[in-house]
Write a protein that holds these residues in place. Structure first.
Motif, short mmCIF file in Angstrom:
data_model
loop_
_atom_site.label_atom_id
_atom_site.label_comp_id
_atom_site.label_asym_id
_atom_site.label_seq_id
_atom_site.Cartn_x
_atom_site.Cartn_y
_atom_site.Cartn_z
N GLU A 24 0.83 -1.20 0.00
CA GLU A 24 0.00 0.00 0.00
C GLU A 24 0.87 1.26 0.00
O GLU A 24 0.53 2.27 -0.62
CB GLU A 24 -0.93 -0.01 1.22
CG GLU A 24 -2.04 1.00 1.18
CD GLU A 24 -3.14 0.65 0.19
OE1 GLU A 24 -3.99 1.52 -0.08
OE2 GLU A 24 -3.15 -0.50 -0.31
N TYR A 25 1.98 1.20 0.70
CA TYR A 25 2.90 2.34 0.77
C TYR A 25 3.43 2.70 -0.61
O TYR A 25 3.60 3.89 -0.94
CB TYR A 25 4.07 1.99 1.70
CG TYR A 25 5.05 3.12 1.95
CD1 TYR A 25 4.81 4.07 2.92
CD2 TYR A 25 6.23 3.21 1.19
CE1 TYR A 25 5.72 5.10 3.16
CE2 TYR A 25 7.14 4.22 1.42
CZ TYR A 25 6.88 5.18 2.40
OH TYR A 25 7.78 6.20 2.61
N SER A 28 2.56 3.22 6.71
CA SER A 28 1.25 3.11 6.05
C SER A 28 0.13 2.98 7.08
O SER A 28 -0.92 3.63 6.96
CB SER A 28 1.22 1.89 5.12
OG SER A 28 2.05 2.08 4.02
N LEU A 78 -2.78 5.82 7.42
CA LEU A 78 -4.15 5.48 7.02
C LEU A 78 -5.10 5.37 8.21
O LEU A 78 -6.32 5.38 8.02
CB LEU A 78 -4.14 4.15 6.25
CG LEU A 78 -3.34 4.13 4.95
CD1 LEU A 78 -3.28 2.72 4.38
CD2 LEU A 78 -3.94 5.09 3.93
N HIS A 80 -1.55 8.49 -0.17
CA HIS A 80 -2.02 8.85 1.16
C HIS A 80 -1.28 8.04 2.23
O HIS A 80 -1.05 8.53 3.33
CB HIS A 80 -3.53 8.61 1.27
CG HIS A 80 -4.14 9.12 2.54
ND1 HIS A 80 -4.10 10.46 2.90
CD2 HIS A 80 -4.79 8.48 3.55
CE1 HIS A 80 -4.70 10.60 4.06
NE2 HIS A 80 -5.12 9.42 4.47
N ALA A 81 -0.90 6.80 1.90
CA ALA A 81 -0.16 5.96 2.84
C ALA A 81 1.27 6.47 3.03
O ALA A 81 1.93 6.11 4.01
CB ALA A 81 -0.13 4.52 2.37
N SER A 108 1.91 2.07 -3.51
CA SER A 108 0.86 2.34 -4.50
C SER A 108 -0.13 3.43 -4.09
O SER A 108 -0.92 3.89 -4.92
CB SER A 108 0.07 1.06 -4.79
OG SER A 108 -0.54 0.57 -3.59
N ASN A 109 -0.10 3.84 -2.83
CA ASN A 109 -1.09 4.80 -2.33
C ASN A 109 -0.36 6.01 -1.75
O ASN A 109 0.34 5.91 -0.74
CB ASN A 109 -1.96 4.13 -1.26
CG ASN A 109 -3.09 5.03 -0.77
OD1 ASN A 109 -3.09 6.22 -1.00
ND2 ASN A 109 -4.04 4.43 -0.06
#
Length: 534
Positions: A183-184, A254, A258, A189-190, A186-187
């Motif tokens: 997630e870190y 992350s 989040l 916000h993370a 690809s996102n």
């Protein structure tokens, strides 16, 4: 039951209804004939009063027989032979059998003696082979010794399996780390900055309550932070500084990016992001991690070379606990460098990742440590003898001359896990240098001075610098034994699952797990998708 008065008034007889037994016979003297009618009336009245009791006693004797005694008369018949020096057959047989057992206890058990697998098989063999009493006793002894060995081996095997379970990473926690790391990447916000730029000055503001947590366990870190924030009366005053290793940094960042715990503030840093943590500043820890003997001790075969016949399961469990690989982890030693890692902070509370906060910890900042460096609870006093009975003799080898010279085996130990550190006072001491010098000595002695990780050198380095806290602040041992009093658990400000049975492991104690799981965010998608706590 009959009452008979002789015509001559010389005797009064009480007999049973079957007339075979005279229960009571009273002979009167010659002067009885001259007794007054009033006295005679009173005598007959007393006898009439006793008759019902005699009748009941006779009925009890008739109903009970000789084998099931509760009445006084029956008890007398059973005790009578004892007073006369006679012993019944059952006691004689028991005494004879004891003598036989005592005789065979010193005999060698023949090689190749075939032993029954169960008590029923033993009875069958006795019937078929016509055992005499001595042979039976010898076989019985051999069976019991075999069962004792089997139970002992099973106990040691159980302890080894528990050690491996405690040292492993559960599938759900591994899944959580991988998914959050992905997630870190690809996102965006993370990956957002923690904390946000406008809050960066708070990280060094001593008007706030600063907590430090060093861990590579994302789930455990989330519980520590959530429990502290939820238990606080002023969460807006809380600042968490989370330190993790390089491989866990992305996943840890992350999670807190989040899952906000506002109004509390969280900072996540990897050890690789501290400029001070260089090989020049931590040479001893570099040696600890690379020393072959150390690595073999913590990662090698824990049974090889161990004489299990000369140790107890409890001692073996303690040795296994001391060989957890976490004890040579840099994260586990970081607490000794807190003054250098946070040069602008004056006072902090250091928390282990296996704790739960149940009460507002703000009053800890109001405790006057009296010029001491480390506020900690003692571990040599308390109701729990397994956990709260630790003195220096439990951690050090006092047969080593250096240890015997500098330490008192009866001195009380204290606990890591929840510590108040006065960093201003710490910076005026040589605690870090003392810690390093004793680590070097232990390495030179091939780990013969102590075995257990970070606490022993800290017990030496902080000597004279510890302020004892009230034990209600920090309750230990929830990962050691299942007999922990749950009422005491509810009252403690911080509960500590130190020991192998961590609450996130399957080997955790079921009745103690809910105190930890109540702070797990089970509605979180990452938690659900990794099937944590299912």
């Amino acid at each position: 039951m009959q009452l008979q008065i002789s015509p001559s008034m010389r005797s009064i007889t009480i007999s049973s209804s079957n007339e075979f037994t005279d229960l009571m016979k009273i002979k009167l003297a010659a002067t009885t004939r001259h007794i007054s009618s009033r006295t005679l009336f009173h005598t007959i009245l007393i006898l009439a009063f006793l008759l019902p009791f005699v009748f009941i006693l006779t009925a009890l004797v008739t109903l009970e027989g000789l084998n099931n005694c509760s009445s006084i008369d029956c008890l007398g018949r059973r005790l009578g032979p004892r007073f006369l020096g006679r012993v019944d057959d059952s006691e004689r047989l028991a005494r004879d059998f004891y003598n036989i057992l005592n005789e065979v206890s010193t005999q060698e058990i023949p090689d190749g003696l075939k032993l029954p697998d169960s008590f029923n098989h033993l009875l069958s063999d006795m019937k078929n082979n016509h055992y005499d009493a001595k042979t039976f006793a010898l076989v019985l002894r051999a069976m019991m010794e075999k069962f004792e060995r089997d139970i002992r081996e099973s106990k040691f095997a159980e302890l080894m399996n528990k050690h491996f379970a405690a040292s492993s990473i559960p599938k759900g926690i591994h899944c959580l780390s991988l998914r959050l790391t992905d997630e870190y990447s690809s996102n965006a916000h993370a990956r957002r900055q923690l904390p946000s730029p406008e809050l960066l000055p708070v990280l060094s503001d001593n008007a706030f309550h600063h907590f430090i947590l060093a861990t590579d366990n994302i789930l455990a870190a989330s519980v520590v932070v959530s429990s502290a924030v939820q238990s606080s009366s002023k969460p807006e005053k809380i600042v968490f500084h989370i330190i993790t290793d390089k491989k866990t940094y992305a996943g840890m960042h992350s999670w807190f990016a989040l899952n906000s715990v506002a109004p509390a503030i969280v900072e996540v840093k990897g050890v690789h992001q501290f400029d001070w943590l260089t090989r020049e500043n931590v040479p001893v820890l570099e040696a600890v991690e690379s020393h072959n003997g150390v690595r073999d001790y913590y990662h090698g075969n824990h049974v090889a070379g161990a004489n299990l016949t000369e140790t107890t399961p409890r001692r073996f469990a303690s040795k296994l606990q001391s060989r957890s690989p976490k004890y040579i982890s840099l994260l586990n030693h970081l607490r000794i460098y807190i003054p250098e890692l946070f040069p602008n902070l004056d006072k902090v509370v250091f928390l282990d990742d296996d704790i739960v906060v149940q009460r507002d910890l703000a009053p800890l900042w109001d405790i006057d440590l009296g010029g001491k460096v480390n506020g900690a609870v003692e571990t040599c006093r308390g109701d729990d003898e397994w956990v709260m009975s630790k003195r220096l003799r439990n951690y050090f080898n006092f047969s080593h001359p250096l240890i015997a010279k500098h330490l008192d085996p009866e001195e009380c130990a204290w606990a890591y896990g929840m510590n108040v550190f006065d960093l201003q006072a710490w910076r005026k001491t040589d605690i870090r240098e003392t810690y390093h010098s004793w680590l070097r000595e232990n390495l030179k002695s091939n780990l013969t001075m102590w075995k257990l990780g970070t606490l022993p050198p800290a017990l030496i380095a902080f000597k004279g610098h510890v302020h004892i806290l009230d034990p209600s602040w920090h309750m230990l041992g929830l990962g050691y034994q299942k007999n922990t009093n749950t009422e005491n658990v509810r009252k403690a400000a911080v509960i500590h699952y130190n020991g192998q049975s961590k609450p996130w492991l399957e080997i955790g104690f079921e009745h103690l797990r809910p105190f930890w799981t109540k702070y797990v965010n089970c509605s979180n998608d990452f938690i659900k998708n990794c099937h944590i706590l299912e």
